[in-house]
Design a protein around this motif. Structure first.
Motif, PDB file in Angstrom:
ATOM      1  N   ALA A 161       0.841  -1.197   0.000  1.00  0.00           N
ATOM      2  CA  ALA A 161       0.000   0.000   0.000  1.00  0.00           C
ATOM      3  C   ALA A 161       0.879   1.250   0.000  1.00  0.00           C
ATOM      4  O   ALA A 161       2.003   1.234   0.507  1.00  0.00           O
ATOM      5  CB  ALA A 161      -0.906   0.001   1.232  1.00  0.00           C
ATOM      6  N   LEU A 162       0.354   2.325  -0.563  1.00  0.00           N
ATOM      7  CA  LEU A 162       1.099   3.577  -0.637  1.00  0.00           C
ATOM      8  C   LEU A 162       1.541   4.044   0.742  1.00  0.00           C
ATOM      9  O   LEU A 162       2.692   4.455   0.931  1.00  0.00           O
ATOM     10  CB  LEU A 162       0.244   4.656  -1.310  1.00  0.00           C
ATOM     11  N   GLU A 163       0.644   3.967   1.735  1.00  0.00           N
ATOM     12  CA  GLU A 163       0.997   4.455   3.067  1.00  0.00           C
ATOM     13  C   GLU A 163       2.132   3.647   3.695  1.00  0.00           C
ATOM     14  O   GLU A 163       2.924   4.172   4.480  1.00  0.00           O
ATOM     15  CB  GLU A 163      -0.219   4.468   4.000  1.00  0.00           C
ATOM     16  N   ASP A 164       2.245   2.360   3.315  1.00  0.00           N
ATOM     17  CA  ASP A 164       3.334   1.535   3.831  1.00  0.00           C
ATOM     18  C   ASP A 164       4.673   1.962   3.235  1.00  0.00           C
ATOM     19  O   ASP A 164       5.694   2.001   3.930  1.00  0.00           O
ATOM     20  CB  ASP A 164       3.074   0.061   3.540  1.00  0.00           C
ATOM     21  N   VAL A 165       4.669   2.274   1.953  1.00  0.00           N
ATOM     22  CA  VAL A 165       5.902   2.751   1.303  1.00  0.00           C
ATOM     23  C   VAL A 165       6.325   4.084   1.924  1.00  0.00           C
ATOM     24  O   VAL A 165       7.512   4.312   2.189  1.00  0.00           O
ATOM     25  CB  VAL A 165       5.698   2.892  -0.213  1.00  0.00           C
ATOM     26  N   LEU A 166       5.362   4.960   2.173  1.00  0.00           N
ATOM     27  CA  LEU A 166       5.682   6.241   2.814  1.00  0.00           C
ATOM     28  C   LEU A 166       6.220   6.020   4.229  1.00  0.00           C
ATOM     29  O   LEU A 166       7.126   6.734   4.675  1.00  0.00           O
ATOM     30  CB  LEU A 166       4.452   7.141   2.834  1.00  0.00           C
ATOM     31  N   ASP A 167       5.670   5.024   4.940  1.00  0.00           N
ATOM     32  CA  ASP A 167       6.223   4.661   6.254  1.00  0.00           C
ATOM     33  C   ASP A 167       7.690   4.264   6.123  1.00  0.00           C
ATOM     34  O   ASP A 167       8.542   4.683   6.917  1.00  0.00           O
ATOM     35  CB  ASP A 167       5.447   3.491   6.861  1.00  0.00           C
TER      36      ASP A 167
ATOM     37  N   LYS B  20       3.662  -6.936  10.573  1.00  0.00           N
ATOM     38  CA  LYS B  20       2.936  -6.578   9.354  1.00  0.00           C
ATOM     39  C   LYS B  20       2.903  -5.060   9.216  1.00  0.00           C
ATOM     40  O   LYS B  20       2.991  -4.336  10.213  1.00  0.00           O
ATOM     41  CB  LYS B  20       1.518  -7.138   9.379  1.00  0.00           C
ATOM     42  N   PRO B  21       2.802  -4.545   7.979  1.00  0.00           N
ATOM     43  CA  PRO B  21       2.728  -3.096   7.772  1.00  0.00           C
ATOM     44  C   PRO B  21       1.490  -2.501   8.447  1.00  0.00           C
ATOM     45  O   PRO B  21       0.525  -3.211   8.736  1.00  0.00           O
ATOM     46  CB  PRO B  21       2.644  -2.957   6.250  1.00  0.00           C
ATOM     47  N   MET B  22       1.516  -1.182   8.675  1.00  0.00           N
ATOM     48  CA  MET B  22       0.435  -0.517   9.379  1.00  0.00           C
ATOM     49  C   MET B  22      -0.913  -0.702   8.679  1.00  0.00           C
ATOM     50  O   MET B  22      -1.955  -0.797   9.332  1.00  0.00           O
ATOM     51  CB  MET B  22       0.736   0.973   9.516  1.00  0.00           C
ATOM     52  N   SER B  23      -0.916  -0.737   7.350  1.00  0.00           N
ATOM     53  CA  SER B  23      -2.176  -0.870   6.608  1.00  0.00           C
ATOM     54  C   SER B  23      -2.852  -2.207   6.850  1.00  0.00           C
ATOM     55  O   SER B  23      -4.035  -2.370   6.585  1.00  0.00           O
ATOM     56  CB  SER B  23      -1.937  -0.680   5.107  1.00  0.00           C
ATOM     57  N   LYS B  24      -2.093  -3.200   7.360  1.00  0.00           N
ATOM     58  CA  LYS B  24      -2.636  -4.534   7.611  1.00  0.00           C
ATOM     59  C   LYS B  24      -3.032  -4.734   9.072  1.00  0.00           C
ATOM     60  O   LYS B  24      -3.458  -5.799   9.459  1.00  0.00           O
ATOM     61  CB  LYS B  24      -1.620  -5.610   7.210  1.00  0.00           C
ATOM     62  N   HIS B  25      -2.848  -3.676   9.928  1.00  0.00           N
ATOM     63  CA  HIS B  25      -3.206  -3.802  11.343  1.00  0.00           C
ATOM     64  C   HIS B  25      -4.722  -3.834  11.513  1.00  0.00           C
ATOM     65  O   HIS B  25      -5.457  -3.213  10.766  1.00  0.00           O
ATOM     66  CB  HIS B  25      -2.617  -2.619  12.136  1.00  0.00           C
TER      67      HIS B  25
END
Length: 257
Positions: A214-220, A252-257
């Protein structure tokens, strides 16, 4: 890093995005000379004034507004033209307009999502620049390039690539990047930096699964990378460790929490 700018995946002819110049880092890029050509098969929609937009490809030039820089970049991508948009003004008047929405795919030279210090070695900077070049077109490849960069950063941290096998008493290469970071943590006790490294590794691994990142994960990942670069090459630290700890804790990335 300005997450607001990098979260925008498109811009319109009414509201262009203020991209920062990748050369001087202070000037705003002025988008000029946008040329477009209709995609085959869309001609009939154009003749019938299709209200939801007609597919074109576009190219253009961006020029830095900083008079001491005047850097020049190229941009290519897709554009939906002649999107019908209607809205009502506070006085009750109804306004109709046609928009063009531009979806960038490549910038050359690439925009810099995060700033790269002159102290960052060429090999690490190369991986980061490759990640920038994939940012608008392929987030999975972008995440993998970020992951590659931390392997090189571990080299600069003098993190061992091998360990001594207790059974054979011989040196063996670590099987995974995770084990290498784990070993570095045991030796240095630097939990803050290793948390960031683990978080980027987890996000990079997600990028290996096509379509999952997800885009937000890449930005993280970019946000976590900034204090690592400061710590390793500029000898500074930033307070961004809480989110990294959450990613590592839940694996897991934040988007998967």
């Amino acid at each position: 890093m300005n997450r607001e700018i990098w979260s925008k995946r498109n811009f319109t002819n009414k509201s262009p995005v203020d991209y920062n110049c990748p050369k001087c880092n202070i000037g705003i890029l002025n988008i000029t000379n946008l040329n477009s050509k209709i995609i085959p098969g869309q001609d009939e929609m154009e003749m019938n004034n299709y209200p939801n937009g007609i597919d074109y490809v576009f190219s253009g030039i961006l020029v830095c507004k900083n008079s001491n820089c005047k850097n020049v970049l190229s941009i290519i991508g897709n554009v939906l033209k002649d999107i019908h948009n209607g809205y009502q003004l506070p006085n009750g008047e109804y306004v109709e307009e046609y928009l063009s929405v531009y979806y960038p795919k490549y910038f050359f030279p690439p925009l810099k999502i995060i700033e790269i210090s002159q102290k960052v070695p060429k090999e690490v900077a190369q991986q980061l620049n490759l990640s920038f070049s994939h940012f608008y077109n392929d987030l999975s490849s972008c995440a993998n390039r970020i992951r590659n960069s931390i392997e090189l950063i571990l080299d600069d941290l003098k993190a061992p690539k091998k360990y001594k096998d207790s059974k054979t008493n011989k040196l063996k290469a670590f099987r995974t990047l995770h084990h290498r970071i784990e070993n570095y943590e045991k030796k240095t006790k630097n939990k803050k930096i290793t948390n960031l490294l683990f978080a980027i590794k987890i996000i990079g691994n997600e990028g290996s699964h096509i379509g999952n990142i997800a885009l937000e994960d890449v930005l993280d990942a970019y946000e976590f990378l900034e204090p690592i670069l400061d710590f390793v090459y500029d000898k500074k630290e930033k307070n961004i460790h809480i989110k990294a700890s959450e990613i590592v804790l839940k694996n897991k990335p934040m988007s998967k929490h």
